[in-house]
Design a protein around this motif. Structure first.
Motif, PDB file in Angstrom:
ATOM      1  N   ASP A 140      34.757  78.106  27.680  1.00 18.86           N
ATOM      2  CA  ASP A 140      33.662  78.613  28.177  1.00 18.86           C
ATOM      3  C   ASP A 140      32.450  77.785  27.939  1.00 18.86           C
ATOM      4  O   ASP A 140      31.683  77.630  29.091  1.00 18.86           O
ATOM      5  CB  ASP A 140      33.425  79.975  27.620  1.00 18.86           C
ATOM      6  N   GLN A 141      32.723  77.192  26.836  1.00 25.77           N
ATOM      7  CA  GLN A 141      31.376  76.447  26.505  1.00 25.77           C
ATOM      8  C   GLN A 141      31.318  74.933  27.177  1.00 25.77           C
ATOM      9  O   GLN A 141      30.736  74.051  27.556  1.00 25.77           O
ATOM     10  CB  GLN A 141      31.196  75.969  25.037  1.00 25.77           C
ATOM     11  N   TRP A 142      32.966  74.320  27.124  1.00 25.16           N
ATOM     12  CA  TRP A 142      32.947  73.199  28.097  1.00 25.16           C
ATOM     13  C   TRP A 142      32.678  73.348  29.584  1.00 25.16           C
ATOM     14  O   TRP A 142      32.125  72.566  30.111  1.00 25.16           O
ATOM     15  CB  TRP A 142      34.652  72.732  27.789  1.00 25.16           C
ATOM     16  N   MET A 143      32.787  74.439  29.931  1.00 26.89           N
ATOM     17  CA  MET A 143      32.306  74.887  31.414  1.00 26.89           C
ATOM     18  C   MET A 143      31.080  74.915  31.596  1.00 26.89           C
ATOM     19  O   MET A 143      30.327  74.355  32.560  1.00 26.89           O
ATOM     20  CB  MET A 143      32.988  76.165  31.956  1.00 26.89           C
ATOM     21  N   LEU A 144      30.200  75.334  30.591  1.00 25.98           N
ATOM     22  CA  LEU A 144      28.726  75.332  30.501  1.00 25.98           C
ATOM     23  C   LEU A 144      28.277  73.783  30.470  1.00 25.98           C
ATOM     24  O   LEU A 144      27.206  73.465  31.456  1.00 25.98           O
ATOM     25  CB  LEU A 144      28.347  76.146  29.335  1.00 25.98           C
ATOM     26  N   VAL A 145      28.643  72.982  29.556  1.00 24.15           N
ATOM     27  CA  VAL A 145      28.168  71.719  29.568  1.00 24.15           C
ATOM     28  C   VAL A 145      28.682  70.932  30.800  1.00 24.15           C
ATOM     29  O   VAL A 145      27.640  70.065  31.427  1.00 24.15           O
ATOM     30  CB  VAL A 145      28.614  70.921  28.295  1.00 24.15           C
ATOM     31  N   THR A 146      29.832  71.133  31.316  1.00 21.87           N
ATOM     32  CA  THR A 146      30.092  70.496  32.675  1.00 21.87           C
ATOM     33  C   THR A 146      28.899  71.156  33.809  1.00 21.87           C
ATOM     34  O   THR A 146      28.513  69.926  34.237  1.00 21.87           O
ATOM     35  CB  THR A 146      31.693  70.939  33.059  1.00 21.87           C
ATOM     36  N   MET A 147      28.710  72.271  33.870  1.00 21.31           N
ATOM     37  CA  MET A 147      27.769  72.570  34.750  1.00 21.31           C
ATOM     38  C   MET A 147      26.228  72.174  34.775  1.00 21.31           C
ATOM     39  O   MET A 147      25.581  71.588  35.583  1.00 21.31           O
ATOM     40  CB  MET A 147      27.743  74.258  34.588  1.00 21.31           C
ATOM     41  N   THR A 148      25.924  72.102  33.266  1.00 23.23           N
ATOM     42  CA  THR A 148      24.488  71.627  32.980  1.00 23.23           C
ATOM     43  C   THR A 148      24.503  70.480  33.009  1.00 23.23           C
ATOM     44  O   THR A 148      23.116  69.839  33.506  1.00 23.23           O
ATOM     45  CB  THR A 148      23.996  72.077  31.418  1.00 23.23           C
ATOM     46  N   ALA A 149      25.171  69.422  32.938  1.00 24.84           N
ATOM     47  CA  ALA A 149      25.265  68.134  32.940  1.00 24.84           C
ATOM     48  C   ALA A 149      25.241  67.692  34.355  1.00 24.84           C
ATOM     49  O   ALA A 149      24.296  66.742  34.900  1.00 24.84           O
ATOM     50  CB  ALA A 149      26.468  67.262  32.320  1.00 24.84           C
ATOM     51  N   GLY A 150      25.578  68.368  35.318  1.00 20.28           N
ATOM     52  CA  GLY A 150      25.706  68.267  36.744  1.00 20.28           C
ATOM     53  C   GLY A 150      24.578  68.507  37.371  1.00 20.28           C
ATOM     54  O   GLY A 150      24.076  68.002  38.147  1.00 20.28           O
ATOM     55  N   ILE A 151      24.338  70.014  37.005  1.00 25.45           N
ATOM     56  CA  ILE A 151      22.825  70.496  37.963  1.00 25.45           C
ATOM     57  C   ILE A 151      21.738  70.066  37.377  1.00 25.45           C
ATOM     58  O   ILE A 151      20.812  69.779  37.793  1.00 25.45           O
ATOM     59  CB  ILE A 151      23.262  71.853  37.730  1.00 25.45           C
ATOM     60  N   GLY A 152      21.750  69.497  35.750  1.00 29.98           N
ATOM     61  CA  GLY A 152      20.679  69.266  35.198  1.00 29.98           C
ATOM     62  C   GLY A 152      20.067  67.972  35.815  1.00 29.98           C
ATOM     63  O   GLY A 152      18.705  67.510  35.712  1.00 29.98           O
ATOM     64  N   GLY A 153      20.689  67.124  36.305  1.00 35.62           N
ATOM     65  CA  GLY A 153      20.263  65.966  36.884  1.00 35.62           C
ATOM     66  C   GLY A 153      19.480  66.120  38.070  1.00 35.62           C
ATOM     67  O   GLY A 153      18.723  65.202  38.593  1.00 35.62           O
ATOM     68  N   SER A 154      19.569  67.178  38.581  1.00 36.93           N
ATOM     69  CA  SER A 154      18.692  67.330  39.823  1.00 36.93           C
ATOM     70  C   SER A 154      17.242  67.643  39.439  1.00 36.93           C
ATOM     71  O   SER A 154      16.389  67.782  40.108  1.00 36.93           O
ATOM     72  CB  SER A 154      19.027  68.868  40.593  1.00 36.93           C
ATOM     73  N   LEU A 155      16.999  67.889  38.002  1.00 38.54           N
ATOM     74  CA  LEU A 155      15.571  68.370  37.759  1.00 38.54           C
ATOM     75  C   LEU A 155      14.442  67.234  37.802  1.00 38.54           C
ATOM     76  O   LEU A 155      13.276  67.339  38.024  1.00 38.54           O
ATOM     77  CB  LEU A 155      15.663  68.716  36.135  1.00 38.54           C
ATOM     78  N   ILE A 156      14.947  65.648  37.819  1.00 38.13           N
ATOM     79  CA  ILE A 156      14.201  64.725  38.181  1.00 38.13           C
ATOM     80  C   ILE A 156      14.833  64.049  39.234  1.00 38.13           C
ATOM     81  O   ILE A 156      16.119  63.940  39.254  1.00 38.13           O
ATOM     82  CB  ILE A 156      14.046  63.842  36.779  1.00 38.13           C
ATOM     83  N   SER A 157      14.134  63.190  39.957  1.00 41.81           N
ATOM     84  CA  SER A 157      14.578  62.905  41.260  1.00 41.81           C
ATOM     85  C   SER A 157      15.773  61.663  40.963  1.00 41.81           C
ATOM     86  O   SER A 157      16.632  61.373  41.813  1.00 41.81           O
ATOM     87  CB  SER A 157      13.368  62.119  42.159  1.00 41.81           C
ATOM     88  N   PHE A 158      15.400  60.904  40.027  1.00 43.64           N
ATOM     89  CA  PHE A 158      16.539  59.763  39.424  1.00 43.64           C
ATOM     90  C   PHE A 158      17.605  60.178  38.521  1.00 43.64           C
ATOM     91  O   PHE A 158      18.151  59.412  38.018  1.00 43.64           O
ATOM     92  CB  PHE A 158      15.822  58.661  39.300  1.00 43.64           C
ATOM     93  N   GLY A 159      17.514  61.583  38.443  1.00 41.37           N
ATOM     94  CA  GLY A 159      18.532  62.030  37.202  1.00 41.37           C
ATOM     95  C   GLY A 159      19.888  62.184  37.777  1.00 41.37           C
ATOM     96  O   GLY A 159      20.864  62.646  36.983  1.00 41.37           O
ATOM     97  N   SER A 160      20.316  61.647  39.097  1.00 43.51           N
ATOM     98  CA  SER A 160      21.544  62.003  39.432  1.00 43.51           C
ATOM     99  C   SER A 160      21.853  60.879  40.455  1.00 43.51           C
ATOM    100  O   SER A 160      20.807  60.207  40.978  1.00 43.51           O
ATOM    101  CB  SER A 160      21.924  63.186  40.244  1.00 43.51           C
ATOM    102  N   ALA A 161      22.949  60.480  40.776  1.00 45.97           N
ATOM    103  CA  ALA A 161      23.139  59.465  41.645  1.00 45.97           C
ATOM    104  C   ALA A 161      22.738  59.837  43.215  1.00 45.97           C
ATOM    105  O   ALA A 161      22.353  59.212  44.018  1.00 45.97           O
ATOM    106  CB  ALA A 161      24.590  59.099  41.617  1.00 45.97           C
ATOM    107  N   ALA A 162      22.975  61.270  43.491  1.00 43.39           N
ATOM    108  CA  ALA A 162      22.549  61.803  44.648  1.00 43.39           C
ATOM    109  C   ALA A 162      21.081  61.661  44.945  1.00 43.39           C
ATOM    110  O   ALA A 162      20.572  61.475  45.949  1.00 43.39           O
ATOM    111  CB  ALA A 162      23.012  63.439  44.784  1.00 43.39           C
TER     112      ALA A 162
END
Length: 439
Positions: free
Chosen positions: A372-394
């Motif tokens: 459950d916690q590994w899924m949480l960190v996987t989700m937050t690491a992926g989605i969290g990158g959207s918070l700033i424009s250069f926070g993700s490759a996308a």
């Protein structure tokens, strides 16, 4: 007599901090690649290899047993190879689909149907969310941002809201698939969750994006764009294009099946899919000779090798930090503030620092957490990158596509909508995984 040791903790040595300083310096140039006009793969590859060269020299000079270092390198090579070849095949399929005009046809259909700004906003967002779990989030964001720019190059309020929507949707869509984002792929290949665990993140990812998209839609103008592109020739899918799409879906499916039931590395199924694609192109040439044959090796040459080399370099560099003992501090952080708080914080960190090294550091530190916690960190690491424009490759990719329109400042003006969606995703995860235990 040779001093034999299992491993050497270098965090309290001058040498260890010098090597750590090299990592920081290299990462500075990675983060400022646009300012210094240097491809981030170059400093990443340099520090990833040079740090281990220095560690090897340190062991040799001090007469330490090098077998722990050799074991670390062998394990690291295996870990990187699984990710490297998986991405290589996925990128080859994407490049083949691009060459066959699959995405050009999709773009033309969206542009030519006479949809309103709001309908196009929702359609591109939904497509980004559901394409990115199969294709990587960067490719998905680039294709759909091109669609937006083709629709209307001057409607800034539509382009900015649409661009943010695509970035958020691509990152959120990749978070619930074991191969939709590099962070989920890393967690999956590291055995931190099964396919069903990642799929269970769908409600949190989707609802979080939906909330952000709704808030962003309030900024989308009413009315319909003028479709100047209709004067251009209508693209068509080249011979064999749809077969490549079906083979790509089959390749992903067979990789999952082989991983679950045969316990093969995921990249083995992908390489098998690449073999099938290569054989298909051979039979296409034999049975239907034409001027539009698929050349898988030409498409393979179009793969972004700089991206693959970046992953090799950064994963090697984090592996070096782990070997020297620096990632013990990450482990201590989890012990000090708890799993949930740490994992939520990871999302904000990944918005500033690329989520690949952040996730790699967490996997190397390997705090004692359940699925459950590994899924949480996987989700937050992926989605969290959207918070700033250069926070993700996308986000970085879309900024390049819409220079002067989708910028850091334009993104931050609407970043509150992403933060609300991020909080909602965490809330849905908490209800689903911690309260109802339904996953």
């Amino acid at each position: 007599m040779e001093h034999i040791v299992e491993s050497v903790n270098m965090t309290q040595t001058t040498f260890g901090w010098i090597v750590f300083g090299i990592f920081v310096l290299g990462y500075f140039f990675i983060a400022t690649e646009e300012k210094y006009n240097i491809n981030k793969s170059k400093p990443a590859l340099f520090i990833g290899t040079f740090m281990f060269v220095l560690i090897g020299a340190y062991y040799a000079v001090n007469g330490y047993d090098v077998s722990p270092l050799h074991n670390e390198l062998e394990h690291l090579i295996l870990e990187i190879a699984e990710i490297f070849f998986f991405l290589f095949v996925a990128m080859t399929y994407i490049e083949t689909m691009i060459e066959r005009n699959v995405f050009d046809v999709l773009k033309h259909k969206l542009v030519s149907n006479g949809y309103s700004y709001k309908k196009l906003f929702w359609l591109t967002g939904l497509l980004a969310f559901f394409i990115s779990p199969v294709a990587d989030n960067l490719t998905t964001a680039l294709i759909l941002s091109t669609v937006l720019y083709t629709i209307d190059k001057h409607k800034t309020e539509f382009l900015v809201a649409g661009a943010i929507n695509i970035v958020v949707a691509a990152n959120a869509g990749g978070a619930w698939s074991p191969f939709g984002d590099i962070t989920t792929l890393m967690a999956w290949t590291a055995g931190k969750g099964e396919v069903v665990d990642f799929l269970a993140l769908f409600p949190a990812s989707f609802i979080g994006w939906l909330v952000t998209a709704f808030l962003l839609s309030l900024y989308v103008p009413k009315g319909m764009p003028h479709f100047d592109s209709l004067t251009e020739s209508i693209p068509r899918i080249k011979d064999g294009g749809m077969v490549v799409v079906y083979l790509g879906i089959f390749t992903i499916a067979i990789s999952v099946v082989m991983h679950i039931f045969m316990h093969f590395p995921a990249m083995w199924g992908m390489m098998f899919g690449l073999a099938i694609l290569s054989m298909y192109t051979y039979f296409q040439k034999r049975r239907r000779p034409s001027q539009e044959l698929i050349n898988v090796y030409v498409n393979m040459a179009k793969v972004e090798n700089d991206t693959l080399l970046f992953f090799f370099g950064i994963l090697s560099a984090v592996g070096a930090l782990h070997f020297m003992g620096f990632l013990e501090y990450v482990h201590n952080l989890y012990g000090a503030i708890g799993d949930i708080t740490s994992n939520v914080t990871v999302g904000f960190i990944s918005a500033i620092i690329d989520n690949v090294p952040v996730m790699s550091a967490i996997l190397k530190a390997s705090p004692n957490m359940g699925p459950d916690q590994w899924m949480l960190v996987t989700m937050t690491a992926g989605i969290g990158g959207s918070l700033i424009s250069f926070g993700s490759a996308a986000g970085v990719g879309v900024m390049g596509k819409m220079k002067g329109i989708y910028t850091f400042s334009s993104h931050m003006k609407l970043a509150w909508t992403i933060l609300v969606g991020y909080a909602v995703s965490i809330a849905v995860w908490y209800v689903q995984f911690e309260i109802l235990k339904i996953y």
